[in-house]
Design a protein around this motif. Structure first.
Motif, short mmCIF file in Angstrom:
data_model
loop_
_atom_site.label_atom_id
_atom_site.label_comp_id
_atom_site.label_asym_id
_atom_site.label_seq_id
_atom_site.Cartn_x
_atom_site.Cartn_y
_atom_site.Cartn_z
N GLU A 132 1.03 -1.39 0.06
CA GLU A 132 -0.27 0.15 -0.52
C GLU A 132 0.47 1.51 0.60
OE1 GLU A 132 -2.09 -0.18 3.66
OE2 GLU A 132 -3.84 -2.22 2.24
N ALA A 133 2.07 0.79 0.55
CA ALA A 133 2.78 2.43 0.69
C ALA A 133 4.55 2.92 -0.06
CB ALA A 133 3.96 1.89 2.12
N ALA A 134 4.48 2.21 -1.13
CA ALA A 134 5.29 1.66 -1.92
C ALA A 134 4.71 1.07 -3.86
CB ALA A 134 6.51 1.46 -1.77
N PRO A 135 5.98 1.63 -4.34
CA PRO A 135 5.25 0.68 -5.88
C PRO A 135 5.78 -0.37 -6.06
CG PRO A 135 5.54 2.96 -6.43
CD PRO A 135 5.92 2.82 -5.07
N TRP A 136 5.84 -0.81 -7.18
CA TRP A 136 7.98 -1.37 -7.67
C TRP A 136 7.70 -0.58 -8.48
CZ3 TRP A 136 7.63 -6.96 -7.07
CH2 TRP A 136 7.04 -7.86 -6.66
N VAL A 137 9.20 -1.01 -8.65
CA VAL A 137 9.87 0.06 -9.45
C VAL A 137 10.57 -0.52 -10.89
CG1 VAL A 137 11.48 2.12 -9.56
CG2 VAL A 137 10.51 2.19 -7.23
N PHE A 138 10.42 -0.01 -11.83
CA PHE A 138 10.59 -0.55 -13.15
C PHE A 138 12.11 0.23 -13.43
CE2 PHE A 138 11.58 -2.48 -18.29
CZ PHE A 138 11.13 -3.45 -17.47
N HIS A 139 13.76 -0.19 -13.61
CA HIS A 139 14.19 -0.50 -13.81
C HIS A 139 15.28 -0.73 -15.21
CE1 HIS A 139 14.79 1.72 -9.76
NE2 HIS A 139 14.86 0.96 -9.42
N ALA A 140 14.67 0.06 -16.20
CA ALA A 140 14.67 -0.93 -17.79
C ALA A 140 16.51 -1.48 -17.82
CB ALA A 140 14.31 0.10 -18.88
N LYS A 141 17.30 0.51 -18.00
CA LYS A 141 18.41 0.89 -17.99
C LYS A 141 18.74 -0.36 -17.36
CE LYS A 141 22.67 3.80 -19.33
NZ LYS A 141 22.75 4.91 -19.79
N GLN A 142 19.26 -0.82 -16.04
CA GLN A 142 19.51 -1.85 -15.09
C GLN A 142 19.56 -2.88 -14.64
OE1 GLN A 142 18.55 1.29 -14.07
NE2 GLN A 142 20.79 2.57 -14.42
N VAL A 144 16.49 -4.77 -13.61
CA VAL A 144 16.24 -4.99 -12.62
C VAL A 144 14.85 -4.01 -12.66
CG1 VAL A 144 16.48 -3.57 -10.41
CG2 VAL A 144 18.22 -4.56 -11.58
N LEU A 145 13.83 -5.61 -11.45
CA LEU A 145 12.99 -4.70 -10.93
C LEU A 145 13.09 -4.81 -9.77
CD1 LEU A 145 9.69 -5.00 -11.58
CD2 LEU A 145 10.00 -6.81 -10.94
N GLU A 146 11.85 -3.65 -9.16
CA GLU A 146 12.37 -3.41 -7.49
C GLU A 146 11.36 -3.77 -6.76
OE1 GLU A 146 12.85 0.33 -4.16
OE2 GLU A 146 14.93 -0.07 -6.13
N SER A 147 11.06 -4.44 -5.93
CA SER A 147 9.80 -4.33 -4.81
C SER A 147 9.59 -3.42 -4.12
CB SER A 147 10.17 -6.17 -3.79
OG SER A 147 10.90 -5.65 -2.69
N PRO A 148 8.07 -3.21 -3.52
CA PRO A 148 7.65 -1.89 -2.78
C PRO A 148 8.30 -1.83 -1.53
CG PRO A 148 5.42 -3.64 -3.32
CD PRO A 148 7.13 -4.38 -4.71
N ALA A 149 9.57 -2.80 -1.18
CA ALA A 149 10.44 -3.09 0.38
C ALA A 149 11.43 -2.39 -0.50
CB ALA A 149 10.20 -4.77 0.50
N GLY A 150 12.36 -2.38 -1.51
CA GLY A 150 13.49 -1.58 -2.07
C GLY A 150 13.92 -3.12 -2.53
N ILE A 151 13.42 -4.23 -2.48
CA ILE A 151 14.43 -5.44 -2.65
C ILE A 151 14.99 -5.43 -4.22
CG2 ILE A 151 15.12 -7.79 -1.85
CD1 ILE A 151 13.55 -7.66 -0.37
N GLY A 228 -0.74 -4.14 -10.53
CA GLY A 228 -0.48 -3.38 -9.50
C GLY A 228 0.14 -2.37 -9.85
N GLU A 229 1.05 -0.74 -9.15
CA GLU A 229 1.24 0.51 -9.11
C GLU A 229 2.47 0.44 -9.21
OE1 GLU A 229 1.79 4.98 -6.97
OE2 GLU A 229 1.03 2.98 -5.88
N VAL A 230 3.06 0.59 -10.37
CA VAL A 230 4.77 0.78 -10.87
C VAL A 230 5.27 1.57 -11.09
CG1 VAL A 230 3.77 0.02 -12.74
CG2 VAL A 230 6.13 -0.81 -12.44
#
Length: 235
Positions: A132-142, A144-151, A228-230
């Motif tokens: 609820e607090a954070a989205p996923w983050v998709f780093h295309a150049k790296q 990497v997919l970052e989880s809502p917990a920042g992993i 999900g939110e991303v």
């Protein structure tokens, strides 16, 4: 402190057998046979983890799981005879933490419960709160997919190419043909399992790496959708 487990199973013999095993393993177990009992116990004595069958009389398990996820951060382990891929995807999309199919070794279930409880009661927010607090983050150049917990989860080239059109249009179905074309692969049989296998393995990889269910779900008759939110970061 013992782990409080609420077991929801309509088969009396199986319920009593599993209750006995988990209690002997040192867990504090309450067992009920339907969603009404689940709702009653959730109000009276909220558990740490719910072990939930899907084929329940009255309100089914998926509906009960959705209600719990909307109102509680309780850990949810589905234990069911439903082996269809669509049921599993729907459960994970709702937000259940684990989806196990029968027959399951009770010792494996015990480990799943203990690991889930440890994760939920660890420092910081629970996975549900983090969703609820954070989205996923998709780093295309790296890659990497970052989880809502920042992993961070490192992606292969194929995984990157499959995810990119999904995360660039979250909530919108992307066809199987487009996904395979974007990945540079040929999939002449649109009902084949090539794409399904890639996504299944990616879900398993992500959940194992960061403890979150990847919200890529099947859009029946259309393809797949990132539900999900991303945040999409191309650079």
């Amino acid at each position: 402190m013992s782990i409080r487990v609420l077991l929801v199973e309509d088969d009396r013999d199986f319920r009593e057998s599993l209750e006995s095993f988990l209690s002997d393993a040192g867990l504090e177990v309450c067992a009920v046979g339907d969603a009404a009992g689940l709702a009653r116990e959730m109000t009276k004595a909220p558990p740490d983890v719910v072990v939930l069958d899907l084929n329940l009389p009255g309100t089914d398990g998926l509906s009960a799981a959705l209600t719990m996820r909307e109102t509680s951060n309780v850990g949810i382990v589905v234990l069911t005879g439903r082996t269809e891929k669509q049921d599993r995807f729907q459960g994970l999309a709702i937000g259940v933490d684990h989806y196990l199919t029968k027959p399951t070794d009770p010792a494996e279930l015990e480990l799943v419960i203990r690991n889930l409880h440890r994760r939920l009661s660890g420092a910081g927010s629970t996975p549900a709160e983090a969703r609820e607090a954070a989205p996923w983050v998709f780093h295309a150049k790296q890659w990497v997919l970052e989880s809502p917990a920042g992993i961070p989860v490192k992606l292969t080239g194929t995984e990157l190419q499959i995810l990119e059109p999904l995360v660039s249009r979250p909530g919108a179905p992307v066809s199987r043909t487009e996904l395979m074309r974007h990945a540079g692969r040929q999939d002449p049989d649109e009902t084949g399992r090539g794409l399904d296998l890639i996504i299944f393995r990616l879900r398993r990889k992500v959940e194992k790496a960061c403890g979150f269910a990847l919200p890529v779900v099947s859009a029946r008759g259309k393809g797949y959708v990132f539900a999900g939110e991303v945040i999409f970061r191309p650079e």
